[in-house]
Design a protein around this motif. Structure first.
Motif, PDB file in Angstrom:
ATOM      1  N   CYS A 190      38.073  35.421  44.423  1.00 25.36           N
ATOM      2  CA  CYS A 190      38.765  36.594  44.959  1.00 25.36           C
ATOM      3  C   CYS A 190      37.780  37.412  45.795  1.00 25.36           C
ATOM      4  O   CYS A 190      36.630  37.587  45.401  1.00 25.36           O
ATOM      5  CB  CYS A 190      39.307  37.433  43.804  1.00 25.36           C
ATOM      6  N   LYS A 192      38.750  40.563  46.915  1.00 22.84           N
ATOM      7  CA  LYS A 192      39.304  41.916  47.009  1.00 22.84           C
ATOM      8  C   LYS A 192      38.383  42.976  46.394  1.00 22.84           C
ATOM      9  O   LYS A 192      38.389  44.114  46.821  1.00 22.84           O
ATOM     10  CB  LYS A 192      40.678  41.965  46.334  1.00 22.84           C
ATOM     11  N   PHE A 193      37.643  42.613  45.376  1.00 19.92           N
ATOM     12  CA  PHE A 193      36.732  43.564  44.725  1.00 19.92           C
ATOM     13  C   PHE A 193      37.417  44.883  44.366  1.00 19.92           C
ATOM     14  O   PHE A 193      36.903  45.952  44.684  1.00 19.92           O
ATOM     15  CB  PHE A 193      35.497  43.837  45.598  1.00 19.92           C
ATOM     16  N   CYS A 194      38.578  44.825  43.728  1.00 23.60           N
ATOM     17  CA  CYS A 194      39.165  46.047  43.174  1.00 23.60           C
ATOM     18  C   CYS A 194      38.091  46.621  42.245  1.00 23.60           C
ATOM     19  O   CYS A 194      37.418  45.863  41.533  1.00 23.60           O
ATOM     20  CB  CYS A 194      40.435  45.716  42.392  1.00 23.60           C
ATOM     21  N   TYR A 196      37.756  48.065  39.463  1.00 25.82           N
ATOM     22  CA  TYR A 196      37.741  47.918  37.999  1.00 25.82           C
ATOM     23  C   TYR A 196      37.512  46.467  37.580  1.00 25.82           C
ATOM     24  O   TYR A 196      37.319  46.183  36.404  1.00 25.82           O
ATOM     25  CB  TYR A 196      39.094  48.376  37.412  1.00 25.82           C
ATOM     26  N   CYS A 197      37.566  45.527  38.510  1.00 24.34           N
ATOM     27  CA  CYS A 197      37.783  44.119  38.146  1.00 24.34           C
ATOM     28  C   CYS A 197      36.518  43.271  38.208  1.00 24.34           C
ATOM     29  O   CYS A 197      35.755  43.322  39.164  1.00 24.34           O
ATOM     30  CB  CYS A 197      38.844  43.537  39.073  1.00 24.34           C
ATOM     31  N   VAL A 199      36.604  39.929  38.060  1.00 20.06           N
ATOM     32  CA  VAL A 199      36.909  38.571  38.541  1.00 20.06           C
ATOM     33  C   VAL A 199      36.094  38.125  39.761  1.00 20.06           C
ATOM     34  O   VAL A 199      35.582  37.003  39.788  1.00 20.06           O
ATOM     35  CB  VAL A 199      38.432  38.420  38.803  1.00 20.06           C
ATOM     36  N   PRO A 200      35.925  38.961  40.786  1.00 17.76           N
ATOM     37  CA  PRO A 200      35.158  38.491  41.948  1.00 17.76           C
ATOM     38  C   PRO A 200      33.725  38.075  41.579  1.00 17.76           C
ATOM     39  O   PRO A 200      33.121  37.259  42.272  1.00 17.76           O
ATOM     40  CB  PRO A 200      35.160  39.700  42.883  1.00 17.76           C
ATOM     41  N   GLN A 234      43.662  33.467  41.868  1.00 12.89           N
ATOM     42  CA  GLN A 234      43.473  34.870  41.507  1.00 12.89           C
ATOM     43  C   GLN A 234      44.258  35.722  42.488  1.00 12.89           C
ATOM     44  O   GLN A 234      44.736  36.783  42.183  1.00 12.89           O
ATOM     45  CB  GLN A 234      41.999  35.220  41.579  1.00 12.89           C
ATOM     46  N   HIS A 270      48.671  39.441  45.679  1.00 14.63           N
ATOM     47  CA  HIS A 270      48.211  40.805  45.985  1.00 14.63           C
ATOM     48  C   HIS A 270      49.153  41.374  47.046  1.00 14.63           C
ATOM     49  O   HIS A 270      49.390  40.732  48.071  1.00 14.63           O
ATOM     50  CB  HIS A 270      46.779  40.759  46.515  1.00 14.63           C
ATOM     51  N   GLN A 297      49.400  48.189  39.638  1.00 13.85           N
ATOM     52  CA  GLN A 297      48.248  48.822  38.957  1.00 13.85           C
ATOM     53  C   GLN A 297      48.411  50.324  38.739  1.00 13.85           C
ATOM     54  O   GLN A 297      48.063  50.828  37.691  1.00 13.85           O
ATOM     55  CB  GLN A 297      46.903  48.552  39.668  1.00 13.85           C
ATOM     56  N   ARG A 309      42.638  49.353  46.066  1.00 12.57           N
ATOM     57  CA  ARG A 309      43.747  48.395  46.133  1.00 12.57           C
ATOM     58  C   ARG A 309      44.248  48.124  47.554  1.00 12.57           C
ATOM     59  O   ARG A 309      45.054  47.233  47.783  1.00 12.57           O
ATOM     60  CB  ARG A 309      44.911  48.869  45.255  1.00 12.57           C
TER      61      ARG A 309
HETATM   62 FE1  SF4 Z   1      40.926  40.239  42.749  1.00  6.11          FE
HETATM   63 FE2  SF4 Z   1      43.108  40.730  41.278  1.00  6.11          FE
HETATM   64 FE3  SF4 Z   1      40.693  41.447  40.348  1.00  6.11          FE
HETATM   65 FE4  SF4 Z   1      41.763  42.792  42.413  1.00  6.11          FE
HETATM   66  S1  SF4 Z   1      42.593  42.686  40.300  1.00  6.11           S
HETATM   67  S2  SF4 Z   1      39.649  42.008  42.269  1.00  6.11           S
HETATM   68  S3  SF4 Z   1      42.880  41.152  43.477  1.00  6.11           S
HETATM   69  S4  SF4 Z   1      41.402  39.346  40.734  1.00  6.11           S
END
Ligand code: SF4
Ligand code: 5AD
Length: 470
Positions: A190, A192-194, A196-197, A199-200, A234, A270, A297, A309
């Motif tokens: 991913c 996007k680097f939201c 809080y997240c 995942v990236p 993702q 997204h 969100q 976002r």
């Molecule tokens: Fe990526 Fe989803 Fe995490 Fe945002 S919430 S950084 S879109 S995985």
């Protein structure tokens, strides 16, 4: 030892992903015949699907799966980092494995998945969890046979986690849990680097699989009699952006629909990348299920901005309305976080009012959880835990009200259900409708699992519906 590096994981350096096909070295084929493994998976569908590859690899090596971890020679946790409680569960399980290792020192204990990608977790494993013999990440699952063989040989701590992968591996063995429904990855990572997240950092930058590899996989699933594919990423609707100039999620969805597989689902989308082309394709093809997961969100523009976002409340609602208008009977589900730093009571009320407007068919609601290394961790305005909990309760009361109301609209209507299983009660089956609702139903005739049947709805509950075959 190869440890993850947080800075490298966050970098945007362009990687030229090479593609290669996996094949298991003959030395490892059936080498572990007679040995048993236990695997526990935490987290999302991506992790579940990774575990299907892990099981596929272990079976080719000769291992047999057991459900009781005390009977296993190799114990593996495929972990999730998304919220703190996922961490705590995995560390708790490691504590139990430790006891077993004290009485059976030759067993091998492993940890993989998203937690392995975290620098702080690896530090902790090195310091306080020496009995964990094997740690590998999300980028080198294909190296499991080599790493596991090494761990069985030396019984020491072997940590091999890459911060970024450079190869996209095709044709990994796969042992699919379900015989009718299959997961198919289309994009990893991913961008996007939201704020809080995590995942990236744990899953790397967006990199798409080639369209021909994806279509080949779906076609072979059709040939094997699969009835449903869930296309995974993702951020599925970023598909193709890193690979093609004119072939994106809309085009891919259309090609997958043309394979003739009876049911197609996809997640997660997204809102920022949701194109008109996608909406048109979803509306056009009957085998693309009218069920869309579209995380919002928050309903507050201020919070959406600090979350990074990239859309406003108004833009989300515009997209939501467009989807509802163009795709007949569509059900929309969402993810919502409460208690993000700086979220005031007014901001939270904006979230409630957005839910009142959208009346989601399903919603996954979460208390904001600080993740080490993410930008939100450094934000001021932390919300006390009791306020976060109280907001979650209020939000859940509202979302649940709409789940029930939406389900009640299906009373005495007929829905199509993929028969997935038989429940304990006589003549009772269960499965999911087109719109992804859990249906428990009666049939006097014996039904074939994997068939798609018409069910008339008699009773609506909050999270499921009851009916009978027509
Ligand atoms: Fe990526 Fe989803 Fe995490 Fe945002 S919430 S950084 S879109 S995985
Ligand atoms: N705290 C709480 N919820 C989170 N999610 C992602 N990161 C966090 C976090 N730090 C939620 C988002 C996302 C879903 C998969 O998990 O709602 O869409």
């Amino acid at each position: 030892m190869l440890l993850p590096n947080a800075k490298e994981e966050a970098s945007f350096d362009k990687i030229d992903y090479k593609r290669h096909e996996f094949s298991l070295d003959d030395n490892y084929k059936n080498k572990y015949k007679g040995k048993k493994f236990f695997l526990k998976t935490y987290g999302c569908q991506m992790n579940e699907h990774d575990s299907e590859n892990i099981v596929g690899l272990l079976k080719e090596m000769g291992f047999e799966e057991v459900e009781d971890y005390t009977k296993a020679d190799f114990l593996l946790l495929n972990t999730c980092s998304i919220r703190e409680n996922a961490h705590n569960k995995a560390f708790g399980m490691l504590g139990r494995f430790k006891h077993l290792k004290e009485s059976k020192p030759n067993i091998i204990i492993g940890l993989c998945g998203c937690m392995a990608q975290e620098e702080s977790v690896c530090d902790e494993l090195i310091k306080n969890y020496k009995f964990v013999n094997l740690v590998f990440g999300t980028h080198n699952i294909d190296k499991l046979p080599i790493l596991l063989d090494k761990a069985f040989t030396n019984n020491k701590q072997n940590i091999e986690v890459l911060s970024r992968e450079s190869d996209l591996v095709e044709k990994l063995p796969v042992f699919r849990v379900n015989k009718y429904k299959a997961y198919v990855n289309i994009i990893y990572g991913c961008n996007k680097f939201c704020t809080y997240c995590i995942v990236p950092y744990t899953r790397g930058r967006e990199h798409s699989r080639k369209r021909e590899d994806i279509l080949e996989e779906v076609n072979s699933l059709v040939k094997d009699g699969y009835k449903e594919v869930t296309i995974l990423g993702q951020n599925v609707n970023a598909y193709g952006k890193d690979l093609y100039d004119d072939y994106f999620m809309g085009e891919l969805l259309e090609d997958i629909a043309k394979t003739g597989i009876p049911r197609i689902r996809f997640m997660t989308s997204h809102p920022w990348d949701f194109t008109d082309k996608m909406i048109d394709v979803i509306a056009k093809y009957d085998n693309i299920m009218p069920s869309i997961h579209l995380p919002v969100q928050s309903g507050s523009n201020k919070v959406l901005k600090t979350m990074g976002r990239r859309y406003t409340r108004e833009q989300y609602l515009e997209l939501f309305d467009k989807i509802k208008k163009k795709v007949p009977g569509v059900c929309v589900s969402t993810d919502i976080i409460v208690g993000f730093p700086g979220e005031s009571e007014e901001d939270f009320l904006e979230t409630l009012s957005l839910v009142e407007y959208c009346k989601f068919d399903n919603a996954f609601t979460f208390i904001y959880s600080e993740r080490v290394g993410t930008p939100a961790c450094r934000l001021k305005g932390s919300i006390p835990m009791n306020v976060r909990e109280e907001r979650l309760q209020r939000l859940n009361d509202v979302v649940n009200k709409y789940f029930l109301e939406n389900n009640q609209k299906l009373l005495h209507k007929t829905v199509k259900v993929l028969v997935e299983g038989i429940s304990d009660k006589k003549n009772m089956y269960f499965g999911y409708s087109d719109t992804n609702k859990l249906i428990n139903f009666i049939s006097d005739k014996q039904l074939e699992l994997g068939s798609i049947v018409d069910v008339e709805i008699d009773i609506a509950h909050t999270w499921s519906l009851d009916g009978r075959v027509k």
